[in-house]
Design a protein around this motif. Structure first.
Motif, PDB file in Angstrom:
ATOM      1  N   GLU A 277     -47.274  45.912   4.541  1.00 34.82           N
ATOM      2  CA  GLU A 277     -47.400  44.484   4.843  1.00 34.82           C
ATOM      3  C   GLU A 277     -47.317  44.231   6.351  1.00 34.82           C
ATOM      4  O   GLU A 277     -48.082  43.433   6.902  1.00 34.82           O
ATOM      5  CB  GLU A 277     -46.300  43.705   4.122  1.00 34.82           C
ATOM      6  N   TRP A 278     -46.397  44.937   7.024  1.00 34.49           N
ATOM      7  CA  TRP A 278     -46.219  44.725   8.460  1.00 34.49           C
ATOM      8  C   TRP A 278     -47.450  45.179   9.236  1.00 34.49           C
ATOM      9  O   TRP A 278     -47.945  44.458  10.107  1.00 34.49           O
ATOM     10  CB  TRP A 278     -44.987  45.503   8.948  1.00 34.49           C
ATOM     11  N   ILE A 279     -47.959  46.377   8.944  1.00 34.59           N
ATOM     12  CA  ILE A 279     -49.053  46.914   9.739  1.00 34.59           C
ATOM     13  C   ILE A 279     -50.343  46.128   9.512  1.00 34.59           C
ATOM     14  O   ILE A 279     -51.118  45.900  10.457  1.00 34.59           O
ATOM     15  CB  ILE A 279     -49.266  48.426   9.463  1.00 34.59           C
ATOM     16  N   ILE A 280     -50.585  45.662   8.304  1.00 31.04           N
ATOM     17  CA  ILE A 280     -51.793  44.863   8.073  1.00 31.04           C
ATOM     18  C   ILE A 280     -51.690  43.518   8.778  1.00 31.04           C
ATOM     19  O   ILE A 280     -52.660  43.036   9.382  1.00 31.04           O
ATOM     20  CB  ILE A 280     -52.045  44.685   6.560  1.00 31.04           C
ATOM     21  N   ARG A 281     -50.510  42.909   8.746  1.00 30.68           N
ATOM     22  CA  ARG A 281     -50.312  41.647   9.454  1.00 30.68           C
ATOM     23  C   ARG A 281     -50.532  41.837  10.950  1.00 30.68           C
ATOM     24  O   ARG A 281     -51.199  41.023  11.606  1.00 30.68           O
ATOM     25  CB  ARG A 281     -48.905  41.103   9.193  1.00 30.68           C
ATOM     26  N   PHE A 282     -50.015  42.922  11.495  1.00 31.19           N
ATOM     27  CA  PHE A 282     -50.183  43.205  12.921  1.00 31.19           C
ATOM     28  C   PHE A 282     -51.658  43.407  13.264  1.00 31.19           C
ATOM     29  O   PHE A 282     -52.164  42.847  14.251  1.00 31.19           O
ATOM     30  CB  PHE A 282     -49.366  44.445  13.293  1.00 31.19           C
ATOM     31  N   CYS A 283     -52.350  44.207  12.477  1.00 35.59           N
ATOM     32  CA  CYS A 283     -53.765  44.463  12.737  1.00 35.59           C
ATOM     33  C   CYS A 283     -54.587  43.179  12.664  1.00 35.59           C
ATOM     34  O   CYS A 283     -55.482  42.947  13.496  1.00 35.59           O
ATOM     35  CB  CYS A 283     -54.314  45.486  11.737  1.00 35.59           C
ATOM     36  N   LYS A 284     -54.299  42.350  11.682  1.00 34.59           N
ATOM     37  CA  LYS A 284     -55.038  41.095  11.544  1.00 34.59           C
ATOM     38  C   LYS A 284     -54.816  40.191  12.757  1.00 34.59           C
ATOM     39  O   LYS A 284     -55.746  39.490  13.194  1.00 34.59           O
ATOM     40  CB  LYS A 284     -54.638  40.381  10.257  1.00 34.59           C
ATOM     41  N   LEU A 285     -53.607  40.198  13.301  1.00 31.14           N
ATOM     42  CA  LEU A 285     -53.336  39.397  14.505  1.00 31.14           C
ATOM     43  C   LEU A 285     -54.175  39.882  15.682  1.00 31.14           C
ATOM     44  O   LEU A 285     -54.709  39.074  16.456  1.00 31.14           O
ATOM     45  CB  LEU A 285     -51.852  39.462  14.855  1.00 31.14           C
ATOM     46  N   LEU A 286     -54.278  41.213  15.830  1.00 32.65           N
ATOM     47  CA  LEU A 286     -55.091  41.754  16.917  1.00 32.65           C
ATOM     48  C   LEU A 286     -56.561  41.364  16.737  1.00 32.65           C
ATOM     49  O   LEU A 286     -57.250  41.017  17.706  1.00 32.65           O
ATOM     50  CB  LEU A 286     -54.953  43.278  16.977  1.00 32.65           C
ATOM     51  N   ILE A 287     -57.036  41.429  15.505  1.00 30.65           N
ATOM     52  CA  ILE A 287     -58.433  41.092  15.226  1.00 30.65           C
ATOM     53  C   ILE A 287     -58.689  39.609  15.466  1.00 30.65           C
ATOM     54  O   ILE A 287     -59.661  39.220  16.128  1.00 30.65           O
ATOM     55  CB  ILE A 287     -58.791  41.474  13.772  1.00 30.65           C
ATOM     56  N   GLU A 288     -57.796  38.756  14.941  1.00 29.05           N
ATOM     57  CA  GLU A 288     -57.973  37.305  15.062  1.00 29.05           C
ATOM     58  C   GLU A 288     -57.942  36.840  16.513  1.00 29.05           C
ATOM     59  O   GLU A 288     -58.658  35.908  16.890  1.00 29.05           O
ATOM     60  CB  GLU A 288     -56.880  36.584  14.262  1.00 29.05           C
ATOM     61  N   ASN A 289     -57.117  37.504  17.328  1.00 28.41           N
ATOM     62  CA  ASN A 289     -56.979  37.088  18.721  1.00 28.41           C
ATOM     63  C   ASN A 289     -57.950  37.784  19.667  1.00 28.41           C
ATOM     64  O   ASN A 289     -57.922  37.536  20.874  1.00 28.41           O
ATOM     65  CB  ASN A 289     -55.541  37.302  19.184  1.00 28.41           C
ATOM     66  N   LYS A 290     -58.791  38.665  19.119  1.00 29.51           N
ATOM     67  CA  LYS A 290     -59.870  39.297  19.880  1.00 29.51           C
ATOM     68  C   LYS A 290     -59.395  39.851  21.227  1.00 29.51           C
ATOM     69  O   LYS A 290     -59.906  39.501  22.287  1.00 29.51           O
ATOM     70  CB  LYS A 290     -61.004  38.291  20.096  1.00 29.51           C
ATOM     71  N   LEU A 291     -58.410  40.766  21.160  1.00 33.27           N
ATOM     72  CA  LEU A 291     -57.859  41.325  22.396  1.00 33.27           C
ATOM     73  C   LEU A 291     -58.827  42.270  23.095  1.00 33.27           C
ATOM     74  O   LEU A 291     -58.687  42.534  24.283  1.00 33.27           O
ATOM     75  CB  LEU A 291     -56.550  42.070  22.090  1.00 33.27           C
ATOM     76  N   ASN A 292     -59.755  42.822  22.339  1.00 33.50           N
ATOM     77  CA  ASN A 292     -60.735  43.752  22.919  1.00 33.50           C
ATOM     78  C   ASN A 292     -60.050  44.943  23.595  1.00 33.50           C
ATOM     79  O   ASN A 292     -60.338  45.289  24.741  1.00 33.50           O
ATOM     80  CB  ASN A 292     -61.643  43.023  23.918  1.00 33.50           C
ATOM     81  N   ILE A 293     -59.130  45.553  22.880  1.00 30.20           N
ATOM     82  CA  ILE A 293     -58.391  46.712  23.397  1.00 30.20           C
ATOM     83  C   ILE A 293     -58.464  47.844  22.387  1.00 30.20           C
ATOM     84  O   ILE A 293     -58.889  47.664  21.243  1.00 30.20           O
ATOM     85  CB  ILE A 293     -56.906  46.374  23.688  1.00 30.20           C
TER      86      ILE A 293
END
Length: 517
Positions: A277-293
């Motif tokens: 649950e934690w890692i999917i939530r974290f990944c989704k945040l990175l995707i949603e915020n489009k960090l491009n990293i």
């Protein structure tokens, strides 16, 4: 108070496969806590400030970084306290020598040390030096602030938890360990502005593999709930595992991107992924915020959580390199070292990660005391299966007991180890150099074990290139062009550059270490 935090030069064998040192994330956290507490903090990173310098140290050993005299000259005479990071036991001979040189030149300064080596052998470390005043044990942010406050206000050190110190009468006193902080998101972010950032970027000092742009380490979790007998984590951190909120991780990464133009993050976690649950939530945040990293997990993680869904989100969020830590392909060895992992599940997880485009590295350990010919061949067979599953990279570390680990304590008790002289530390330095390596295996001779180390490499990479021939051409290309994508390529490139380079030697007897063997 005026505090100078210091990472000393690294000790190595020029022809070994030892990697370059990464950014000192722990020291950056300590700097942040002291700065937040109102102290004036400076930092000397002896490795980063002269990364291409190699000076003679002892026998065929060299120090990489600033020489001792330059380090001493960099210290402001107005400094009140010197804080030295002693993370790795293989570097203790250099760190110990530096501590005594500082104490001799600046006898009025307090000298304290922390890190995994110090936590594993605090009393031994103080007794082995002339000028080390105190050791900070385990997670150090709260302890270091309390210790500096006690020095500043002349308070009784016995009231500070998690330290070992030298009393005025010479007595070595150990205080009880403190309860670790649960809300780790409340620790101040690392004070990178005090460090030689441009050197880190220019010289590519990082733990993971070479990705484009700028890299900095981050820490999403602290501790590890497991108790592997070869690992010092239970002594350093305990077995409580704490995770930062994904939103807090995102905020720090956004800050580092804005401040330092970071494009890649190395996760220094002991066990980065445990809860799906934690890692999917974290990944989704990175995707949603489009960090491009991009980001990577070079230290190793559990496989149980990484199913096809998790692997998909890892890659989509920018994860490009991931490390699995099976350690051995033998169920018997895994049981002995208390490594709770399912090898079939790990192979399945690797296939998911490979299918989704991630570069996969394996952490393996060979030559445990109970290692047998059978267990070695079981590991070799596992390596072939891992290669077929998609693993790209493998580093067969030779077992050597680390202070604070259960195996270290056992071998010390059995008389297989001794701290009466410095041979143990010399053996640690040579653990990446097959010519002088020491083995603790009871049933396999050193000559045969050296052959097995070579066989681990050859079996894995020959099968890897057989299953996927294109990887061989990529490896050759990456070593030549210096755009490495695996630890193997990084090692080959580093050895090549060392062979090409010229080295400066210091022969000033005033700074020669005293080594007892």
């Amino acid at each position: 108070m005026k505090i100078c935090l210091l990472r000393g030069p690294a000790v190595l064998v020029i022809n070994s496969s030892a990697m370059r040192s990464a950014q000192p994330l722990g020291l950056a956290y300590i700097a942040a806590s002291l700065t937040e507490a109102g102290h004036e903090v400076s930092v000397i990173d002896a490795i980063a400030e002269d990364i291409d310098a190699y000076y003679h140290f002892y026998d065929d050993l060299y120090i990489n970084g600033l020489d001792f005299e330059t380090v001493l000259n960099r210290i402001n005479p107005d400094t009140d306290v010197i804080g030295i990071s002693c993370m790795f036991s293989f570097n203790w001979l250099s760190d110990r020598h530096l501590i005594d040189l500082i104490g001799e030149k600046f006898p009025y300064m307090k000298i304290i040390a922390g890190g995994e080596h110090i936590t594993g052998l605090p009393e031994h470390s103080i007794k082995a030096t002339k000028h080390l005043d105190a050791c900070v044990l385990g997670e150090g942010e709260e302890t270091i602030v309390e210790l500096i406050n006690a020095y500043e206000n002349d308070l009784n050190l016995k009231n500070i938890e998690s330290i070992v110190f030298r009393a005025i009468n010479g007595e070595i006193i150990t205080t009880p360990r403190r309860t670790r902080k649960k809300d780790i998101e409340n620790f101040p972010w690392p004070a990178w502005h005090l460090f030689p950032m441009q050197s880190y970027f220019d010289n590519k000092l990082y733990y993971g593999v070479d990705l484009t742009g700028r890299t900095l380490p981050v820490l999403a979790t602290r501790g590890c709930p497991f108790q592997c007998t070869f690992c010092s984590s239970p002594d350093m951190w305990g077995t409580r595992y704490y995770m930062r909120p994904p939103e807090d991780m995102l905020a720090e990464m956004q800050y580092l991107i804005k401040t330092y133009k970071i494009t890649n993050f190395d996760f220094f976690d002991l066990t980065a992924i445990i809860k799906k649950e934690w890692i999917i939530r974290f990944c989704k945040l990175l995707i949603e915020n489009k960090l491009n990293i991009t980001w990577q997990i070079p230290g190793g993680t559990r496989s149980e959580t990484i199913d096809e869904e998790v692997a998909y989100y890892l890659y989509q969020s920018g994860c490009r390199n991931i490390t699995y830590a099976p350690e051995s392909g033998s169920k018997e060895i895994l049981k002995i070292i208390k490594k709770k992992v399912s090898l079939p599940n790990m192979l399945k997880s690797m296939s998911y990660s490979n299918k989704n485009g991630m570069n996969i590295k394996l952490n393996m350990i060979i030559a445990f005391p109970e290692e047998t010919h059978k267990s070695i061949f079981q590991t070799l067979w596992f390596l072939i299966k891992a290669s077929y599953a998609g693993a790209h990279d493998m580093a067969p570390a030779v077992f050597h007991p680390y202070p604070g680990s259960a195996l270290f304590n056992r071998l010390l008790k059995e008389g297989e180890l001794s701290l009466e002289d410095d041979q143990y530390y010399l053996d640690l330095i040579y653990v990446n150099y097959l010519g002088k390596i020491r083995f603790f295996s009871k049933d396999i001779s050193p000559i045969i074990m050296k052959f097995y180390v070579f066989l681990n490499y050859s079996i894995f990479y020959s099968s890897n290139y057989l299953f996927r021939p294109i990887r061989l051409f990529r490896t050759i290309r990456n070593v030549i062009t210096a755009k490495v994508e695996s630890r193997l390529e990084f090692v080959l490139r580093t050895l090549y550059m060392r062979k090409k380079g010229t080295f400066t030697f210091i022969e000033n007897n005033e700074y020669k270490p005293t080594i007892k063997v």
